[in-house]
Design an enzyme around this catalytic site. Structure first.
Site, PDB file in Angstrom:
ATOM      1  N   ARG A 162       0.837  -1.206   0.000  1.00 52.64           N
ATOM      2  CA  ARG A 162       0.000   0.000   0.000  1.00 52.64           C
ATOM      3  C   ARG A 162       0.868   1.251   0.000  1.00 52.64           C
ATOM      4  O   ARG A 162       2.054   1.206   0.284  1.00 52.64           O
ATOM      5  CB  ARG A 162      -0.911   0.014   1.238  1.00 52.64           C
TER       6      ARG A 162
ATOM      7  N   VAL B  33       8.488  -7.287   9.738  1.00 55.16           N
ATOM      8  CA  VAL B  33       9.922  -7.007   9.773  1.00 55.16           C
ATOM      9  C   VAL B  33      10.440  -6.791  11.184  1.00 55.16           C
ATOM     10  O   VAL B  33      11.652  -6.826  11.423  1.00 55.16           O
ATOM     11  CB  VAL B  33      10.284  -5.790   8.891  1.00 55.16           C
TER      12      VAL B  33
ATOM     13  N   SER C 127      11.323  10.192   7.143  1.00 55.42           N
ATOM     14  CA  SER C 127      10.195  11.112   7.210  1.00 55.42           C
ATOM     15  C   SER C 127      10.693  12.471   7.669  1.00 55.42           C
ATOM     16  O   SER C 127      11.717  12.572   8.357  1.00 55.42           O
ATOM     17  CB  SER C 127       9.150  10.594   8.201  1.00 55.42           C
TER      18      SER C 127
ATOM     19  N   TYR D  25       7.449   7.591  17.019  1.00 51.88           N
ATOM     20  CA  TYR D  25       7.604   7.634  15.567  1.00 51.88           C
ATOM     21  C   TYR D  25       8.719   8.601  15.166  1.00 51.88           C
ATOM     22  O   TYR D  25       9.597   8.267  14.364  1.00 51.88           O
ATOM     23  CB  TYR D  25       6.280   8.057  14.917  1.00 51.88           C
TER      24      TYR D  25
ATOM     25  N   LYS E 238      12.463   7.698  13.227  1.00 57.42           N
ATOM     26  CA  LYS E 238      12.856   8.275  11.947  1.00 57.42           C
ATOM     27  C   LYS E 238      14.145   9.078  12.079  1.00 57.42           C
ATOM     28  O   LYS E 238      14.972   9.106  11.157  1.00 57.42           O
ATOM     29  CB  LYS E 238      11.721   9.135  11.382  1.00 57.42           C
TER      30      LYS E 238
END
Length: 258
Positions: free
Chosen positions: A14, A63, A149, A162, A166
């Site tokens: 996706r 993963v 990101s 998050y 990153k």
């Protein structure tokens, strides 16, 4: 063993991953479409590639789990006999998007496993196989591409875990780049801005407003295909004397403006 180059794309069913799979298939790469929860979506990507005359297969693997990463790599080598490019794209956002004072260890563990631990140890395993293939004359070189990101440097206090994963991926890219350069393996970071995907759908109204206000110079949503084209430029050898660099695909968000 096939003669065409092979790419493994994590989170390939996706969003950005899907666009990367389709773009690299168009460039004559055989594609491994990794997914964790949506076999229907992954199979649709495979069918699109095969309909266009390409080669692909879907492989389920989380993963963040060691045994599943190993299964993913083993199946790639069994099916195609080689691996030329790894795109570490799979990622999840903070569970519940809680304020950092309310953040939970459960979310931390899930996000770090998927977004950082998984990509690092998958890159480690893939790099070992790439070195074996390069030294054996099977492949001329390898590439590892990490999708990070703008959250690696732009603070969101409701997505602390998050943002930290990153940010760490940026250093991970440079570490791998230095270690693997002598092995003919280049490592790159692709840093997307606000991209229209399932992850950003819940906050669409917020980003519509920010775009209208000009928070980044190119006033539109980024599309998965924008990121896929950056990946295509890397695998197309347009940067033969580069490694460890970050390519911003963010409409200019990273530019500081007074």
């Amino acid at each position: 063993m096939i003669q065409q180059p092979v790419v493994l794309v994590t989170g390939g069913s996706r969003g950005i991953g899907r666009a990367v799979c389709l773009e690299l298939a168009r460039l004559n790469y055989a594609v491994v479409v990794n997914y964790a929860t949506r076999p229907d979506a992954a199979q649709e990507v495979v069918q699109q590639i095969e309909f266009a005359g390409g080669r692909a297969f879907a492989c389920k693997a989380d993963v963040g789990r060691c045994e599943e990463r190993q299964h993913l790599l083993e199946k790639t080598l069994k099916f195609f006999g080689r691996i030329d490019v790894l795109v570490n794209n799979a990622g999840i956002t903070s569970v519940g998007r809680k304020d950092l004072l309310e953040a939970t260890e459960e979310s931390w563990d899930r996000v770090f496993d998927t977004n950082l631990k998984g990509p690092f140890f998958l890159a480690q395993s893939v790099a070992r196989e790439m070195i074996r293939l390069i030294r054996g004359g099977t492949t001329p070189g390898g590439k590892i591409i990490n999708v990070s990101s703008v959250s690696s440097y732009a603070v969101s206090t409701n997505r602390a875990d998050y943002c930290m994963t990153k940010a760490a991926m940026h250093m991970m890219t440079q570490l791998l780049a230095v270690r693997l350069a002598e092995e003919k393996i280049q490592v790159f970071e692709i840093c997307p801005g606000v991209i229209a995907t399932d992850m950003t759908a819940p906050v669409r109204e917020k980003y519509d407003r920010l775009i209208a206000e000009g928070l980044w110079p190119i006033r539109r949503w980024g599309q998965p295909e924008d990121v896929a084209r950056a990946v295509a430029a890397v695998v197309g050898d347009y940067f033969p004397f580069s490694t460890g660099i970050c390519l911003h695909v963010d409409g200019g968000f990273h530019i500081r403006v007074l």
